[in-house]
Design an enzyme around this catalytic site. Sequence first.
Site, PDB file in Angstrom:
ATOM      1  N   LYS A  64       0.840  -1.215   0.000  1.00  0.00           N
ATOM      2  CA  LYS A  64       0.000   0.000   0.000  1.00  0.00           C
ATOM      3  C   LYS A  64       0.867   1.254   0.000  1.00  0.00           C
ATOM      4  O   LYS A  64       2.026   1.241   0.445  1.00  0.00           O
ATOM      5  CB  LYS A  64      -0.965   0.023   1.187  1.00  0.00           C
ATOM      6  N   ASP A 102      -2.993  -2.016  10.338  1.00  0.00           N
ATOM      7  CA  ASP A 102      -3.114  -1.932   8.869  1.00  0.00           C
ATOM      8  C   ASP A 102      -3.734  -3.196   8.264  1.00  0.00           C
ATOM      9  O   ASP A 102      -3.998  -3.232   7.059  1.00  0.00           O
ATOM     10  CB  ASP A 102      -1.728  -1.752   8.225  1.00  0.00           C
TER      11      ASP A 102
HETATM   12  P1  ATP Z   1       3.715  -0.264   7.824  1.00  0.00           P
HETATM   13  O1  ATP Z   1       3.624   0.373   6.497  1.00  0.00           O
HETATM   14  O2  ATP Z   1       2.448  -1.067   8.189  1.00  0.00           O
HETATM   15  O3  ATP Z   1       4.189   0.638   8.918  1.00  0.00           O
HETATM   16  P2  ATP Z   1       6.280  -1.354   7.255  1.00  0.00           P
HETATM   17  O4  ATP Z   1       6.315  -1.523   5.778  1.00  0.00           O
HETATM   18  O5  ATP Z   1       6.941  -0.134   7.795  1.00  0.00           O
HETATM   19  O6  ATP Z   1       4.769  -1.441   7.732  1.00  0.00           O
HETATM   20  P3  ATP Z   1       6.793  -4.102   7.605  1.00  0.00           P
HETATM   21  O7  ATP Z   1       7.558  -4.446   6.368  1.00  0.00           O
HETATM   22  O8  ATP Z   1       5.373  -4.484   7.651  1.00  0.00           O
HETATM   23  O9  ATP Z   1       6.939  -2.556   7.944  1.00  0.00           O
HETATM   24  O10 ATP Z   1       7.601  -4.775   8.782  1.00  0.00           O
HETATM   25  C1  ATP Z   1       7.842  -4.198  10.004  1.00  0.00           C
HETATM   26  C2  ATP Z   1       8.367  -5.287  10.937  1.00  0.00           C
HETATM   27  O11 ATP Z   1       7.441  -6.376  10.974  1.00  0.00           O
HETATM   28  C3  ATP Z   1       9.696  -5.850  10.503  1.00  0.00           C
HETATM   29  O12 ATP Z   1      10.638  -5.547  11.482  1.00  0.00           O
HETATM   30  C4  ATP Z   1       9.506  -7.354  10.380  1.00  0.00           C
HETATM   31  O13 ATP Z   1      10.476  -8.095  11.071  1.00  0.00           O
HETATM   32  C5  ATP Z   1       8.146  -7.615  10.987  1.00  0.00           C
HETATM   33  N1  ATP Z   1       7.353  -8.583  10.199  1.00  0.00           N
HETATM   34  C6  ATP Z   1       6.539  -9.503  10.726  1.00  0.00           C
HETATM   35  N2  ATP Z   1       5.971 -10.241   9.768  1.00  0.00           N
HETATM   36  C7  ATP Z   1       6.425  -9.780   8.588  1.00  0.00           C
HETATM   37  C8  ATP Z   1       6.191 -10.151   7.226  1.00  0.00           C
HETATM   38  N3  ATP Z   1       5.400 -11.172   6.901  1.00  0.00           N
HETATM   39  N4  ATP Z   1       6.800  -9.427   6.256  1.00  0.00           N
HETATM   40  C9  ATP Z   1       7.595  -8.371   6.586  1.00  0.00           C
HETATM   41  N5  ATP Z   1       7.864  -7.997   7.872  1.00  0.00           N
HETATM   42  C10 ATP Z   1       7.290  -8.690   8.858  1.00  0.00           C
END
Ligand code: ATP
Length: 283
Positions: free
Chosen positions: A11, A136
């Site tokens: 997203k 989210d």
């Molecule tokens: P958001 O946009 O919801 O803030 P983000 O893109 O900043 O998310 P994510 O990639 O969702 O962050 O990951 C954040 C943390 O979640 C990471 O430190 C990771 O270790 C953990 N995590 C748990 N499950 C997953 C997964 N399936 N894929 C990626 N990260 C994951």
Amino acid sequence: MNRVTLSAYAKLNLTLDILRKRPDGYHDVQMVMQSVSLHDDVTVALTDGAEIACRCGDIPGDESNLAVKAARAFFDAAGVAPCGLDIEIVKRIPAQAGMAGGSTDGAAVLRALRALLAPELTDAELLRIGADVGSDVPYCVRGGTALAEGRGERLTFLPQAPCLYTVLCKPDFAISTPMLFSRVRLDALSNRPDTAGMLAALQAGDAVGVLARVRNVFEDVLPESCGEVFAIKSRLLALGAEAAAMTGSGPTVFGLFRDEAAARAAYEALSAEYRQTDLAQFV
Ligand code: ATP
């Protein structure tokens, strides 16, 4: 059927505004979210026994993985007898990028388990289970274009945005979301997103109106060490993007284009400079 593979879309935040700090310490936000074609592939297979196994590229497939958390939440809430699962995730969405990479995998597991075990569950019920997994996750269950309020879990699904192309570029560092919130001084935030205008542009299918209203207030509170976010934003605009902003709490920056060839040319230029660059379109 005992196995299903689903696309788990990333997203973008077309807008991100912070409205107030709540007594419980969280902030009320207002965000227009948009899913894009960049996706992970999530395969869920039913197995004998009770173990939930998960392989997720470089990311641990243990109980901290949102895919595993979602599976446990599903069995707790859906009234379905737990069984063993084998979850395999082909990761393409960069982690810690502001693109809901973990939440979308969790949401895909919920959709997969519904398809395999409980097709009678409504979207509303699946969204409710998703809210226990992460703020989210409910949005990611349905995807598309939506207004998210509260902590991000209160959703209004909107007409699909006009199809735009996007170049997504993540610099090689992560930004802590709590650190960014701690830097927010609500009375000092200026140039807030015109969320009402964005909603009107979406209702009207007005691509130019959407492009004019892309805005993330977190950009105003970034520490100096995150200067590369602005360098990428300037590069995208110089390469012809009609709007550019950071998504979520960053650090990924996206540029938007109405013209596919212009987006592709910008992608080619930027991917020579930044390892984690992707070309996608709204879905
Ligand atoms: P958001 O946009 O919801 O803030 P983000 O893109 O900043 O998310 P994510 O990639 O969702 O962050 O990951 C954040 C943390 O979640 C990471 O430190 C990771 O270790 C953990 N995590 C748990 N499950 C997953 C997964 N399936 N894929 C990626 N990260 C994951």
